[in-house]
Motif scaffolding. Structure first.
Motif, mmCIF file in Angstrom:
data_model
loop_
_atom_site.group_PDB
_atom_site.id
_atom_site.type_symbol
_atom_site.label_atom_id
_atom_site.label_comp_id
_atom_site.label_asym_id
_atom_site.label_seq_id
_atom_site.Cartn_x
_atom_site.Cartn_y
_atom_site.Cartn_z
ATOM 1 N N PRO A 321 14.676 20.739 38.021
ATOM 2 C CA PRO A 321 14.611 20.950 36.558
ATOM 3 C C PRO A 321 13.939 21.967 36.008
ATOM 4 N N ALA A 322 13.043 22.425 36.423
ATOM 5 C CA ALA A 322 12.121 23.394 36.055
ATOM 6 C C ALA A 322 11.453 23.942 37.286
ATOM 7 N N PRO A 323 10.834 25.511 37.083
ATOM 8 C CA PRO A 323 10.188 25.999 38.134
ATOM 9 C C PRO A 323 9.068 25.204 38.730
ATOM 10 N N GLY A 324 8.961 25.085 40.056
ATOM 11 C CA GLY A 324 7.979 24.085 40.690
ATOM 12 C C GLY A 324 8.324 22.841 40.859
ATOM 13 N N GLN A 325 9.584 22.410 40.219
ATOM 14 C CA GLN A 325 9.702 20.789 40.278
ATOM 15 C C GLN A 325 11.179 20.738 40.941
ATOM 16 N N ARG A 326 11.057 19.614 41.753
ATOM 17 C CA ARG A 326 12.261 19.372 42.508
ATOM 18 C C ARG A 326 12.479 17.874 42.141
ATOM 19 N N ILE A 327 13.786 17.416 42.197
ATOM 20 C CA ILE A 327 14.542 16.003 41.939
ATOM 21 C C ILE A 327 15.224 15.886 43.250
ATOM 22 N N LEU A 328 14.981 14.491 43.563
ATOM 23 C CA LEU A 328 15.910 14.158 44.898
ATOM 24 C C LEU A 328 17.150 13.577 44.469
ATOM 25 N N ASN A 329 18.148 13.828 44.727
ATOM 26 C CA ASN A 329 19.390 13.369 44.022
ATOM 27 C C ASN A 329 20.303 12.452 45.084
ATOM 28 N N VAL A 330 19.722 12.011 46.215
ATOM 29 C CA VAL A 330 20.102 11.337 47.334
ATOM 30 C C VAL A 330 21.331 10.237 46.780
ATOM 31 N N THR A 331 20.537 9.309 45.797
ATOM 32 C CA THR A 331 21.457 7.979 45.478
ATOM 33 C C THR A 331 22.405 8.630 44.167
ATOM 34 N N ASP A 332 22.312 9.733 43.636
ATOM 35 C CA ASP A 332 23.297 10.167 42.356
ATOM 36 C C ASP A 332 24.442 10.793 42.929
ATOM 37 N N LEU A 401 18.754 18.984 28.491
ATOM 38 C CA LEU A 401 19.838 19.661 28.062
ATOM 39 C C LEU A 401 19.392 20.665 27.397
ATOM 40 N N ASP A 402 18.227 20.802 26.763
ATOM 41 C CA ASP A 402 17.957 22.157 26.315
ATOM 42 C C ASP A 402 17.534 23.259 27.151
ATOM 43 N N SER A 403 17.116 22.950 28.293
ATOM 44 C CA SER A 403 16.727 24.138 29.240
ATOM 45 C C SER A 403 17.998 24.593 30.111
ATOM 46 N N GLY A 404 19.231 23.630 29.970
ATOM 47 C CA GLY A 404 20.308 23.991 30.845
ATOM 48 C C GLY A 404 20.308 23.326 32.072
ATOM 49 N N TYR A 405 19.286 22.619 32.446
ATOM 50 C CA TYR A 405 19.234 22.177 33.832
ATOM 51 C C TYR A 405 20.513 21.032 33.962
ATOM 52 N N LEU A 406 20.775 20.232 32.763
ATOM 53 C CA LEU A 406 21.774 19.466 32.816
ATOM 54 C C LEU A 406 22.952 19.873 31.705
ATOM 55 N N LYS A 407 23.879 19.948 31.873
ATOM 56 C CA LYS A 407 24.983 20.869 31.205
ATOM 57 C C LYS A 407 25.910 19.671 30.667
ATOM 58 N N TYR A 477 28.948 15.921 32.259
ATOM 59 C CA TYR A 477 28.022 16.335 32.639
ATOM 60 C C TYR A 477 28.164 17.233 34.158
ATOM 61 N N ALA A 478 26.959 18.184 34.224
ATOM 62 C CA ALA A 478 26.956 18.826 35.390
ATOM 63 C C ALA A 478 25.642 19.217 35.845
#
Length: 553
Positions: A321-332, A401-407, A477-478
């Motif tokens: 989502p941002a520099p230095g951040q990680r999100i685990l999307n296993v269940t998603d 949405l603003d950062s473009g992480y989620l389109k 969404y993407a």
């Protein structure tokens, strides 16, 4: 050779296997010291799901579930296959024997385990697979019981909610199922009790390592944080101790019986990953603990050790989502109304499969079609019904949405253009998948054909296949998906007694290793939830049994 002190055994690292080994040695009137290089106890185990994969475990037996070594070995054969000496028949049998004995030993010392019916093996449809599950977990734990050590447990306060791993998938269906609502009520009750009483209930890896830490403290185990091992000490071909950078200065510690390396792999070592692993790869994608940097594997190599499976990794879907951040999307990734596509807009896997398989598939696809990163595609039904990581249903963070992480786009074609995907290819992919969802059969990748596919991402309210639902409701969404990981799976080559081996197959006297510091008995696949923690426990057990002369395998 001069030493500053002498103990019976030195254990490098503080994960589950390390504690089990120290407790067993203590029961044999042996003095062991646990050396942890960071300022936190627990290793990657403490920030994991805290699950142990254990065929034929004592809780299965008490529940009347028949399992056997023969079934488990058949399962090993079809899932792991032949990957060489790291997963030899002798090591597979040693794992099965060791994990059973280790868990029974820990339970006898006060560990509170439970099993969740239906937490299926990851390939439960294959010969020897168990759809009812072979996993055990630690019951939620009140960190207040640790006193001042609570602040020294890695991951303290994370996860923020007192939740067990298996409850995550159920909470995701809180809007659609009664089991989701019941799971939410259980977690809400624990949170309320925490708030009203001051309790600090935690689940998952914090519960497992918190309980093990309490047992270690009660047993008087010598645990030293911020004490990195700088090298192994060798005398006439035998490992006799270690050199450490202790808080008070360098020290040399002698081990009468042996040194056990249980220090994790090299997930955070960019140089080692670049040399050994698949490409592209980045330390920015890993979820492993910060101390997972590979020095002990290299120390073993300097002592003459062989290594194997150095390209193997415990993959898990991740987004950034941002520099230095990680999100685990296993269940998603395996939820209804969602698919994964490569950069050409085509599906290429069963999204609900084991997270390690998802990562392996992503790299395999990337060899022919750009797939790193891939795209997770969702529709409005998904976003309004299920969480996306920690974002609640229907509550999409504007910053994403603003950062473009989620389109987000009103049509699939517009979404494809924003992602740089061929709009026609994405439309064709979605329409083909939607047909599968309506019929309940994924003709391309068999998503939803096995019990495990429904466990973390499935929704029982969806039919005819709980893993499949069409993407047809705007907006769409993407987000970019990367092959993150929870650790590497290759390292020092060991035998069935966890002795570290030289390239010629001979054992290095006095040196043992377990867990992600070794070439895994699981090879390049993950048979079931908690496979890596189980291997760490099983071979830590085999190591110390051999040290004290009680390994009868």
């Amino acid at each position: 050779m001069d030493f500053d002190e002498t103990v019976d055994a030195i254990i490098v690292g503080s994960g589950a296997g390390a504690v089990c080994a120290a407790l067993y040695l203590k029961s044999c009137n042996k003095r062991a010291v646990i050396l942890e290089k960071t300022d936190r106890f627990g290793g990657s185990t403490a920030i994991s799901g805290g699950i142990v994969w254990a065929p034929g475990n004592m809780l299965m037996r008490r529940a009347g579930i028949a399992d056997s070594e023969e079934r488990a070995l058949t399962y090993f054969d079809v899932v792991v296959g032949d990957v060489g000496p790291a997963s030899s028949l002798a090591r597979r049998k040693a794992f099965l024997r060791g994990i059973d004995e280790a868990l029974r030993f820990l339970e006898s010392r006060g560990m509170a385990f439970f099993r969740q019916e239906g937490y299926a093996d990851y390939y439960d449809d294959r010969p020897g697979g168990e759809p009812r599950g072979r996993t055990v977990m630690a019951r939620p734990y009140d960190l207040r019981d640790l006193g001042e050590w609570a602040a020294k447990l890695r991951g303290h306060g994370a996860p923020a909610m007192p939740i067990n791993t298996h409850e995550g998938g159920r909470l995701a269906t809180v809007k659609t199922t009664w089991r989701g609502k019941r799971a939410a009520l259980r977690v809400a009750w624990r949170m309320l009790v925490n708030r009203l009483t001051g309790r600090q209930w935690v689940g998952s890896g914090n519960a497992l390592q918190g309980r093990l830490l309490r047992l270690a403290l009660d047993a008087g185990i010598d645990i030293r944080l911020e004490t990195p091992v700088t090298d192994l000490i060798i005398d006439q071909g035998r490992v006799t101790g270690v050199a450490v950078a202790a808080p008070g200065g360098p020290r040399r510690i002698r081990a009468r019986d042996g040194v056990l390396i249980s220090a994790g792999g090299f997930a955070h070592n960019a140089r080692m990953r670049e040399h050994h692993g698949p490409h592209p790869a980045s330390v920015d994608w890993t979820m492993a603990n910060p101390g997972d940097t590979g020095e002990m594997i290299e120390a073993g190599q300097r002592a003459g050790a062989a290594v194997d499976l150095m390209d193997a990794v415990w993959w898990t879907s991740a987004s950034l989502p941002a520099p230095g951040q990680r999100i685990l999307n296993v269940t998603d990734v395996g939820r209804p109304h969602a698919i994964i596509v490569d950069q050409s807009g085509r599906r290429y896997m069963n999204e609900a499969a084991s997270y390690v398989e998802v990562g392996n598939n992503q790299y395999a696809r990337n060899r022919t079609v750009p797939a790193i990163p891939s795209w997770l595609i969702l529709d409005h039904r998904n976003r309004s019904t299920y969480p996306l990581f920690m974002a609640m249903p229907g509550k999409t963070p504007q910053a994403w949405l603003d950062s473009g992480y989620l389109k987000r786009a009103p049509t699939l074609e517009a979404l494809a253009e924003d992602c740089g995907i061929d709009p026609q290819a994405l439309r064709e992919t979605v329409e083909r998948f939607n047909g599968f969802a309506r019929n309940g059969v994924d003709e391309d990748f068999r998503r939803g054909a096995r019990q495990y596919d429904h466990w973390l991402g499935g929704d029982p309210s969806v039919g005819p296949n709980p893993s499949l639902a069409p993407l047809e409701t705007a907006p769409f969404y993407a987000l970019r998906l990367y092959p993150g990981d929870v650790g590497t799976a290759g390292g020092l080559l060991t035998d069935e007694h966890a002795r570290v081996l030289r390239p010629d197959g001979s054992a290095i006297p006095g040196l043992y290793a377990t867990g992600n510091s070794t070439a895994s008995v699981m090879g390049r696949h993950y048979p079931g939830a908690g496979s890596s923690i189980a291997a760490s426990l099983a071979f830590a057990w085999q190591a110390v049994r051999h040290m004290v002369g009680r390994n009868d395998g």
